[in-house]
Design a protein around this motif. Sequence first.
Motif, PDB file in Angstrom:
ATOM      1  N   UNK A   1      -0.691-120.382 -71.744  1.00  0.00           N
ATOM      2  CA  UNK A   1      -0.118-119.587 -72.114  1.00  0.00           C
ATOM      3  C   UNK A   1       0.554-119.133 -70.645  1.00  0.00           C
ATOM      4  N   UNK A   2       0.245-118.569 -70.319  1.00  0.00           N
ATOM      5  CA  UNK A   2       1.022-117.569 -68.881  1.00  0.00           C
ATOM      6  C   UNK A   2       0.128-116.413 -68.448  1.00  0.00           C
ATOM      7  N   UNK A   3      -0.423-116.540 -69.638  1.00  0.00           N
ATOM      8  CA  UNK A   3      -1.144-114.781 -69.779  1.00  0.00           C
ATOM      9  C   UNK A   3      -2.257-114.861 -69.094  1.00  0.00           C
ATOM     10  N   UNK A   4      -2.849-115.605 -68.125  1.00  0.00           N
ATOM     11  CA  UNK A   4      -4.076-115.216 -67.527  1.00  0.00           C
ATOM     12  C   UNK A   4      -3.967-116.423 -66.163  1.00  0.00           C
ATOM     13  N   UNK A   5      -3.442-116.248 -65.531  1.00  0.00           N
ATOM     14  CA  UNK A   5      -3.857-117.058 -64.004  1.00  0.00           C
ATOM     15  C   UNK A   5      -4.293-118.306 -63.789  1.00  0.00           C
ATOM     16  N   UNK A   6      -4.369-118.614 -62.385  1.00  0.00           N
ATOM     17  CA  UNK A   6      -5.746-119.890 -62.604  1.00  0.00           C
ATOM     18  C   UNK A   6      -6.971-119.475 -61.797  1.00  0.00           C
ATOM     19  N   UNK A   7      -6.307-118.236 -60.716  1.00  0.00           N
ATOM     20  CA  UNK A   7      -7.182-117.742 -60.103  1.00  0.00           C
ATOM     21  C   UNK A   7      -7.819-116.624 -61.203  1.00  0.00           C
ATOM     22  N   UNK A   8      -7.613-115.980 -61.349  1.00  0.00           N
ATOM     23  CA  UNK A   8      -8.310-115.083 -62.411  1.00  0.00           C
ATOM     24  C   UNK A   8      -9.270-116.308 -63.469  1.00  0.00           C
TER      25      UNK A   8
ATOM     26  N   UNK B 293     -12.044-112.658 -71.173  1.00  0.00           N
ATOM     27  CA  UNK B 293     -10.421-113.271 -70.728  1.00  0.00           C
ATOM     28  C   UNK B 293      -9.813-112.010 -71.335  1.00  0.00           C
ATOM     29  N   UNK B 294      -9.922-112.287 -72.489  1.00  0.00           N
ATOM     30  CA  UNK B 294      -9.108-111.081 -74.096  1.00  0.00           C
ATOM     31  C   UNK B 294      -9.150-110.163 -73.083  1.00  0.00           C
ATOM     32  N   UNK B 295     -10.018-109.404 -73.032  1.00  0.00           N
ATOM     33  CA  UNK B 295      -9.651-108.197 -72.573  1.00  0.00           C
ATOM     34  C   UNK B 295      -9.822-108.327 -71.256  1.00  0.00           C
ATOM     35  N   UNK B 296      -9.441-108.835 -70.209  1.00  0.00           N
ATOM     36  CA  UNK B 296      -8.702-109.149 -69.596  1.00  0.00           C
ATOM     37  C   UNK B 296      -7.147-108.429 -69.400  1.00  0.00           C
ATOM     38  N   UNK B 297      -6.806-109.908 -70.291  1.00  0.00           N
ATOM     39  CA  UNK B 297      -5.373-109.733 -70.879  1.00  0.00           C
ATOM     40  C   UNK B 297      -4.981-108.310 -71.303  1.00  0.00           C
ATOM     41  N   UNK B 298      -5.834-108.265 -72.613  1.00  0.00           N
ATOM     42  CA  UNK B 298      -5.168-106.969 -73.277  1.00  0.00           C
ATOM     43  C   UNK B 298      -4.725-105.352 -72.440  1.00  0.00           C
ATOM     44  N   UNK B 299      -5.711-105.059 -71.579  1.00  0.00           N
ATOM     45  CA  UNK B 299      -6.266-104.847 -70.662  1.00  0.00           C
ATOM     46  C   UNK B 299      -5.447-104.454 -68.901  1.00  0.00           C
ATOM     47  N   UNK B 300      -4.634-105.323 -68.554  1.00  0.00           N
ATOM     48  CA  UNK B 300      -4.152-106.116 -67.871  1.00  0.00           C
ATOM     49  C   UNK B 300      -5.129-105.690 -66.531  1.00  0.00           C
ATOM     50  N   UNK B 301      -6.442-106.311 -67.128  1.00  0.00           N
ATOM     51  CA  UNK B 301      -6.956-106.082 -65.693  1.00  0.00           C
ATOM     52  C   UNK B 301      -5.989-106.787 -64.116  1.00  0.00           C
ATOM     53  N   UNK B 302      -6.374-106.311 -62.717  1.00  0.00           N
ATOM     54  CA  UNK B 302      -6.318-107.033 -62.217  1.00  0.00           C
ATOM     55  C   UNK B 302      -7.488-108.076 -61.489  1.00  0.00           C
ATOM     56  N   UNK B 303      -7.188-109.194 -60.357  1.00  0.00           N
ATOM     57  CA  UNK B 303      -8.767-110.214 -60.275  1.00  0.00           C
ATOM     58  C   UNK B 303      -9.816-109.014 -59.628  1.00  0.00           C
TER      59      UNK B 303
END
Length: 340
Positions: free
Chosen positions: A176-183, A200-210
């Motif tokens: 869905x384009x919410x998480x990069x392959x690298x991440x 993974x969901x937390x990373x998307x919700x909080x906008x974690x960088x790598x």
Amino acid sequence: NVPDEEGPVDVDPTKLLVIFDVRSNVQDMDEFVKKCAGGIETPVKVTKMRYMGETGSLPVSADPKVRVNVKHGEDYYVLVFGRRRTRAAITLKFKTISAVLKNYESWSGMVEAAYVENDARAEMTSYDSAVVVKNLRDGGLLQDEIAARLHWSPGRVSQYLGIWELAEPVLKLVRDGLLTVTAARILRPIKDQEAQTLLANRAVEKGYDEDTLKEAVKNYQAKQAARAEAGELASRILRESERRNDRWAQAMMLIVIGAIDLWEGRTGAALEVANRSVSLFTSIGDPTGLQQALTLSGRGHLMSGYITEGLEMVDRAVGDLTIDTIGPQSMMSVASSIAR
């Protein structure tokens, strides 16, 4: 592949088989269908294959809502690229669409052709590329061979292949384009799929960088290691206390082991040791220890879906204690423990 004369052909879009994808989603279909209402000018590319599976109806249409009837031993046109155009034709109820028939010597050659076409159209997402790499690997190519075909580095191929070990909900975030392959690859050290998905969901919700995601994975691993160490220590102490017939120490170590079981999602094991601890503390007559064992048992029941039993355990945990028996400070600790 069934060799046939190459060149232009007219095909029924509802009977075109889609047996592999190089793109994750067919987007903006409503607008695209409007553009195609007057006809589809650019031909799709097809090849011909013989179906050797069981006769039946399969979900192999360009339109996910449509199933195609196939018969063992018969030849069918297989779509190489042009899935959006084919789906639009089905939606518009076109009887036929223009196609170009091409013979391929191998599965990997067909997948590569589809990749090149879609990449040239600048429609490929990182997930689409991962799908291509997976298709080529499934077709029998080694990592170095895939790299040579796609003009990629072997490291990049490895990176894209790596995401297929992840949990399906994590793959969906990438799709869905919410998480990069690298991440997504950063999550690979976490083997527990539920924990992987939560992070993974937390990373998307909080906008974690790598870097933040790497730190979160490192923290998770550290906690896992600490829990494992605590579990091993508690198990050793439990064995020693059983040897010495120290029931209080046995009951306390069972609580530690049960808590770790709950953290790890082993609710059945947690309930078993919690019940043993309840029995031991009851026989000893230790109200504070009994409260902890009942609280652990209550949590285990609630997490297992046994709501009535869980609430009964929590009620017992509170009911068996009073300020007179353990003091006001301990009673506050009881309330905090149950609230958590």
